[in-house]
Design a protein around this motif. Structure first.
Motif, mmCIF file in Angstrom:
data_model
loop_
_atom_site.group_PDB
_atom_site.id
_atom_site.type_symbol
_atom_site.label_atom_id
_atom_site.label_comp_id
_atom_site.label_asym_id
_atom_site.label_seq_id
_atom_site.Cartn_x
_atom_site.Cartn_y
_atom_site.Cartn_z
ATOM 1 N N LEU C 124 2.053 -2.988 -5.772
ATOM 2 C CA LEU C 124 1.969 -2.375 -4.445
ATOM 3 C C LEU C 124 0.932 -3.036 -3.542
ATOM 4 C CD1 LEU C 124 2.373 1.411 -5.278
ATOM 5 C CD2 LEU C 124 4.100 -0.282 -4.747
ATOM 6 N N SER C 125 -0.148 -3.557 -4.126
ATOM 7 C CA SER C 125 -1.195 -4.114 -3.263
ATOM 8 C C SER C 125 -0.914 -5.562 -2.872
ATOM 9 C CB SER C 125 -2.571 -3.996 -3.935
ATOM 10 O OG SER C 125 -2.539 -4.636 -5.184
ATOM 11 N N GLU C 126 -0.040 -6.237 -3.629
ATOM 12 C CA GLU C 126 0.219 -7.642 -3.343
ATOM 13 C C GLU C 126 0.750 -7.899 -1.921
ATOM 14 O OE1 GLU C 126 2.760 -9.656 -6.105
ATOM 15 O OE2 GLU C 126 1.689 -11.524 -5.699
ATOM 16 N N PRO C 127 1.795 -7.175 -1.490
ATOM 17 C CA PRO C 127 2.272 -7.421 -0.115
ATOM 18 C C PRO C 127 1.187 -7.155 0.916
ATOM 19 C CG PRO C 127 3.365 -5.498 -1.081
ATOM 20 C CD PRO C 127 2.661 -6.205 -2.180
ATOM 21 N N LEU C 128 0.336 -6.182 0.668
ATOM 22 C CA LEU C 128 -0.734 -5.875 1.622
ATOM 23 C C LEU C 128 -1.699 -7.044 1.727
ATOM 24 C CD1 LEU C 128 -1.478 -2.193 0.574
ATOM 25 C CD2 LEU C 128 -0.121 -2.996 2.497
ATOM 26 N N LYS C 129 -2.041 -7.608 0.561
ATOM 27 C CA LYS C 129 -2.972 -8.752 0.564
ATOM 28 C C LYS C 129 -2.337 -9.950 1.248
ATOM 29 C CE LYS C 129 -5.499 -7.340 -3.536
ATOM 30 N NZ LYS C 129 -5.294 -7.292 -4.976
ATOM 31 N N LEU C 130 -1.045 -10.172 0.970
ATOM 32 C CA LEU C 130 -0.353 -11.313 1.578
ATOM 33 C C LEU C 130 -0.373 -11.227 3.095
ATOM 34 C CD1 LEU C 130 2.804 -11.718 -0.679
ATOM 35 C CD2 LEU C 130 1.175 -13.518 -0.128
ATOM 36 N N HIS C 131 -0.320 -10.025 3.611
ATOM 37 C CA HIS C 131 -0.226 -9.869 5.060
ATOM 38 C C HIS C 131 -1.550 -9.441 5.686
ATOM 39 C CE1 HIS C 131 4.171 -10.330 5.699
ATOM 40 N NE2 HIS C 131 4.143 -10.185 4.400
ATOM 41 N N GLY C 132 -2.607 -9.450 4.874
ATOM 42 C CA GLY C 132 -3.941 -9.169 5.403
ATOM 43 C C GLY C 132 -4.135 -7.760 5.930
ATOM 44 N N PHE C 133 -3.517 -6.789 5.262
ATOM 45 C CA PHE C 133 -3.748 -5.397 5.659
ATOM 46 C C PHE C 133 -5.141 -4.949 5.233
ATOM 47 C CE2 PHE C 133 0.743 -5.408 6.177
ATOM 48 C CZ PHE C 133 1.073 -4.312 6.956
ATOM 49 N N ASP C 134 -5.674 -3.943 5.923
ATOM 50 C CA ASP C 134 -6.943 -3.373 5.466
ATOM 51 C C ASP C 134 -6.657 -2.066 4.712
ATOM 52 O OD1 ASP C 134 -6.025 -1.895 7.508
ATOM 53 O OD2 ASP C 134 -7.856 -1.953 8.714
ATOM 54 N N ASP C 135 -7.700 -1.451 4.199
ATOM 55 C CA ASP C 135 -7.596 -0.169 3.496
ATOM 56 C C ASP C 135 -6.513 -0.209 2.420
ATOM 57 O OD1 ASP C 135 -8.007 2.449 2.778
ATOM 58 O OD2 ASP C 135 -6.655 3.235 4.310
ATOM 59 N N ILE C 136 -6.588 -1.224 1.547
ATOM 60 C CA ILE C 136 -5.548 -1.394 0.533
ATOM 61 C C ILE C 136 -5.499 -0.206 -0.421
ATOM 62 C CG2 ILE C 136 -4.909 -2.803 -1.467
ATOM 63 C CD1 ILE C 136 -5.622 -5.244 0.184
ATOM 64 N N ASP C 137 -6.678 0.246 -0.882
ATOM 65 C CA ASP C 137 -6.700 1.376 -1.819
ATOM 66 C C ASP C 137 -6.017 2.598 -1.234
ATOM 67 O OD1 ASP C 137 -7.871 0.006 -3.794
ATOM 68 O OD2 ASP C 137 -9.922 0.716 -3.399
#
Lengths: 313, 286, 276
Positions: C124-137
């Protein structure tokens, strides 16, 4: 059932076991610890593999504590006591033609064996993995070019190719390591490519592609973890062969140079006395045999442990 | 009842695992006459294990236990492994989900069907070939000669499953166990294969155990339904009376199915109750 | 065949109707596999239009090319021609990260669509990291909550989950980048009926909550009737019929093939199938 998220808060034995076999890990570290523990339990239950593991562990301990285990300096000569039989005068495994204690030389020699094995085990598989996964994942002309390169390397007999490299680089332990690494990587590339071909069209790879991930991100983060288990198995099984190749180079005088206590070189030196003083060649031979056996047993066990198909059934 | 082909009493299947014994089937009793009996359940309900244990095909480390498995009045549990081999494929046949795994890829279809026949009857090569071709025709294969000489990978899914049915029925068994025989097929093909199976079973007066996860299909295809949950039989009824089923699990399954004719805003999610696992298995013997 | 020609025309929305609110429009899509003499056309001249906020179903049997249409739309298949428009703008063959935030896909088999060595958290966190989202947790926890899984599931591996739970994780993964269009490729056909009901309900809830547009591919007509407003029937790579769900419910499709499909999905009927 309580779970302890923080490691410092180590629970009692039963609690630790429950924590390690938890179905619902509470942190990344915990999840990894559970994975590791499950693998360890499987290794522990496989008696032969565990024996192999113990042999390798003792080799490592032997190399670390060599000064404590050795009874004399490995290169200390005592010509008066040359070719003493095993068990005589406190020489556990006897002495060689220069009166050096064979046990002490074997103990120190384990460092050289471990150095060769360690460096080869880290360079060749990683290089092979990279080549194989890139070829398998990208396909097309990249695949063609890389795999033909692999074919060229595979076409040479291993020892002959290593000999050629050593001849070019000059005799010595470092050259031997480089030569072995250069000849050892192609099979890993083959395996990694075959694995990649079965993985590359999987839905989970499609899913990460849809997220916009780049090629190297997918290869390293998604393809590598799945190739790793078969590579690790292959590495452990190959270790015996690597030790033998190193010993072979030593035996031919192209590996470690005297007076380094390399096992292959020790056999080479002992072959002159093999009829009258068998122990000079037989003892290092035994050492090579036991360590090779250890790696083979461990490798066979790891194949069962790491094979996801087996763990599913 | 004199017409009972198979009667199973108190069947258990157990699997020892690291964390204790898992009971896949927990003391079920049922019988099959010359009729189509459907065993329905979700994955893990023990329905496939039930089918396999009739033929004593539970693989180690699994263990099966039963008071009796009577086939034609004889207790199969008393049979030796050798006697069982004469029962399997001869008296009782089994069709599995995927023909690809049940057919040998390196032999032609015809050779495999002939072998099945020659194993159980003392027919000559010529007779076997004749019988195989007739059987292929009976499963409505238009060009039996061509299929006879083809290899399994050359057949489509529906064709492969017809071949399997032909192979299983050529020995004239009394009972056919079909474990999800059509789940891998497209719906329209599925119906055609079922029609063929239906016709042959009726013509020959055989019993059929039809194992499936598809409640809708089983209720329209079979005469009697056995519903399994967690290794137990929770309910049994005539197929035509399924809509009157009373057990909350059966009702839950029925309500969870989307239906074309009657639109619903939300599907009813099945609320599983722990008590279902404790209940005594329903006796499904007639 | 009953019905005049004009009535048939009226019921074909892909022919020519107002194009204003089409979120996804496919025009004359052809997809090919292989090269040279082995070249095989899997999809032939497919044109469909999916309304903003709509739920469009594609049904057909194996080999009908229905999944291939989805794969061409999301960019997993590159050998296509024709036009694919999203919000009126055509998409190119190579897709970028911006595209990833518009369309995501849920795959058929939850046992094959999650990486076996990655925890739910990593998935679940991988796409967020790829797109530079914040507040991943926070996002991961909210996503788990959205699909009805608790925080307990965050650090589990796929093999520790049931089929239904895995499919929930796959749905959560598809939603991480907050896409507007969700492609569903037989999302429940590998699941038990009771689990299927839960997942279908989840899709209905998410569609309302996140204002999603669905394109669903399935062989199960009952599922498509439950989920979709408009349905295209595919056979041998072509769309043979597009109908709205009412037409399907009242069993008045035009083509014989659709009739047969409908009949087959109602259950076994010895008279209908016995003498074919």
């Amino acid at each position: 059932m309580t779970t302890a998220p923080v490691k410092s808060n180590v629970p009692d034995r039963a609690g630790l076991k429950a924590w390690l076999s938890s179905d619902a890990p509470t942190s990344r570290g915990h999840a990894r610890a559970v994975q590791f523990y499950m693998g360890w339990m499987k290794l522990y239950e496989n008696k032969l593999a565990f024996l192999g593991f113990l042999i390798i562990l003792s080799l490592v301990l032997m190399a670390i504590f060599a000064p404590l285990l050795a009874t004399t300096e490995p290169n200390a000569q005592d010509l008066a006591k040359r070719l003493t039989a095993p068990g005589v005068d406190g020489h556990l495994l006897g002495t060689d033609e220069l009166g050096r204690d064979i046990w002490s030389r074997l103990v120190y020699g384990s460092r050289i064996t471990l150095l060769i094995v360690g460096i080869v085990a880290f360079t060749a598989p990683v290089f092979g993995l990279l080549i194989g996964t890139v070829a398998g994942y990208l396909g097309g002309w990249v695949d063609q070019a890389l795999m033909r390169l692999v074919d060229i390397f595979l076409a040479f007999p291993k020892l002959i190719l290593a000999l050629a490299f050593v001849a070019a680089l000059g005799a010595g332990i470092e050259s031997a390591i480089i030569a072995i690494s250069l000849t050892a990587w192609p099979p890993y590339a083959r395996i990694a490519r075959a694995e990649t071909l079965t993985i590359r069209n999987a839905d989970y790879i499609s899913a990460v592609r849809l997220q916009g991930a780049g090629v190297m991100h997918i290869i390293i983060g998604h393809v590598w973890p799945l190739c790793l288990s078969s590579i690790i198995v292959r590495v452990t099984l190959d270790m015996a062969g690597i030790i033998l190749t190193a010993a072979g180079l030593g035996f031919l005088g192209l590996g470690a140079q005297p007076p380094e206590p390399e096992w292959g070189a020790m056999i080479s030196a002992g072959r002159k006395f093999i009829l009258d003083h068998w122990w000079v060649a037989a003892m290092p031979g035994m050492a090579i045999f036991i360590v090779s056996l250890g790696f083979n047993l461990l490798g066979d066990g790891l194949r069962d442990i790491l094979d996801p198909k087996k763990s599913q059934s | 009842m004199s017409d009972t082909l198979l009667s199973v009493e108190d069947l258990w299947v157990r699997f020892p695992t690291r964390s204790g014994t898992v009971d896949a089937v927990r003391g079920i009793s049922f019988s099959v006459g010359r009729e189509r009996v459907g065993i329905v359940g979700e994955s893990g309900s023990g329905k496939s294990m039930t089918g396999r244990s009739i033929l004593r095909l539970i693989r180690s480390p699994g263990q099966m236990e039963a008071k009796s498995i009577k086939f034609n009045g004889e207790n199969l549990l008393d049979y030796s492994e050798r006697q069982m081999r004469k029962i399997r494929g001869h008296q009782i046949s089994m069709v599995m989900q995927d023909p690809k795994f049940s057919l040998n890829p390196v032999h032609t279809v015809g050779k495999q069907i002939c072998e099945a026949l020659r194993l159980h009857t003392k027919s000559s090569r010529r007779e076997a070939r004749q019988g195989a071709l007739e059987m292929l025709e009976a499963v409505q294969i238009r060009n039996p000669e061509r299929v006879f000489n083809s290899y399994p990978h050359e057949l489509s899914g529906g064709m492969g499953q017809r071949v399997m049915i032909a192979m299983m029925l050529i020995t004239d068994p009394k009972l056919l166990i079909a474990d999800e025989p059509t789940s891998a097929l497209d719906v329209t093909v599925q119906m055609k294969v079922l029609a063929i199976m239906d016709k042959l079973v009726q013509e020959r007066g055989m019993g059929l155990i039809f194992i499936s996860h598809d409640l809708n299909l089983v209720s329209s295809f079979c005469d009697r339904i056995i519903i399994m949950y967690a290794g137990r039989i929770v309910e049994t009824c005539k197929a035509s009376e399924l809509h009157n089923a009373t057990h909350p699990y059966t009702r839950g399954l029925l309500n969870a199915l989307p239906r074309i004719e009657e639109p619903k805003g939300r599907l009813e999610a099945l609320q599983r109750q722990d008590s279902w696992k404790q209940e005594v298995s329903v006796d499904a013997r007639v | 065949m009953p019905g005049s020609d004009s009535a048939v025309m009226e019921r074909k929305p892909w022919v020519a109707e107002a194009t204003k609110d089409a979120r996804l429009e496919i025009k004359d899509l052809n997809v090919y596999f292989g090269e040279g003499p082995d070249r095989f056309q899997a999809v032939k001249n497919v044109s469909v239009k999916v309304q903003q906020g709509g739920s469009f179903g594609i049904v057909g049997e194996s080999g009908s090319g229905k999944s291939t249409v989805l794969r061409a739309v999301c960019g997993l298949v590159e050998s296509w021609d024709g036009e694919i428009d999203i919000d009126g703008a055509p998409v190119s063959h190579k897709r970028d990260k911006v595209f990833a935030r518009k369309i995501q896909m849920v795959f058929q088999d939850p046992y094959a669509s999650l990486h076996p060595r990655h925890t739910v958290d990593r998935v679940l966190s991988e796409p967020l990291k790829l797109h530079g989202f914040d507040d991943i947790d926070g996002r991961v926890l909210r996503a788990l909550d959205d699909v009805g899984l608790g925080a307990d599931f965050r650090f589990r591996y796929p093999h520790q989950l049931s089929g239904g739970q895995r499919q929930r994780v796959a749905v959560a993964r598809a939603l991480m980048l907050e896409p507007e269009i969700l492609l569903l490729d037989e999302p429940t056909s590998a699941l038990d009926v009771s689990v299927q009901a839960e997942i279908l309900n989840l899709f209905a809830d998410l569609r309302k909550e996140h204002n999603l547009t669905y394109v669903m591919v399935t062989h199960d007509l009952a599922v498509v009737a439950h989920m979709c407003d408009e349905i295209a029937v595919m056979q041998h790579g072509e769309v043979v019929e597009v109908m709205d769900v009412e037409a399907m419910r009242s069993s008045t499709p035009e083509t014989a093939y659709t009739q047969e499909l409908l009949k087959a999905s109602m259950g076994y009927d010895a008279e209908f199938f016995g003498d074919s």
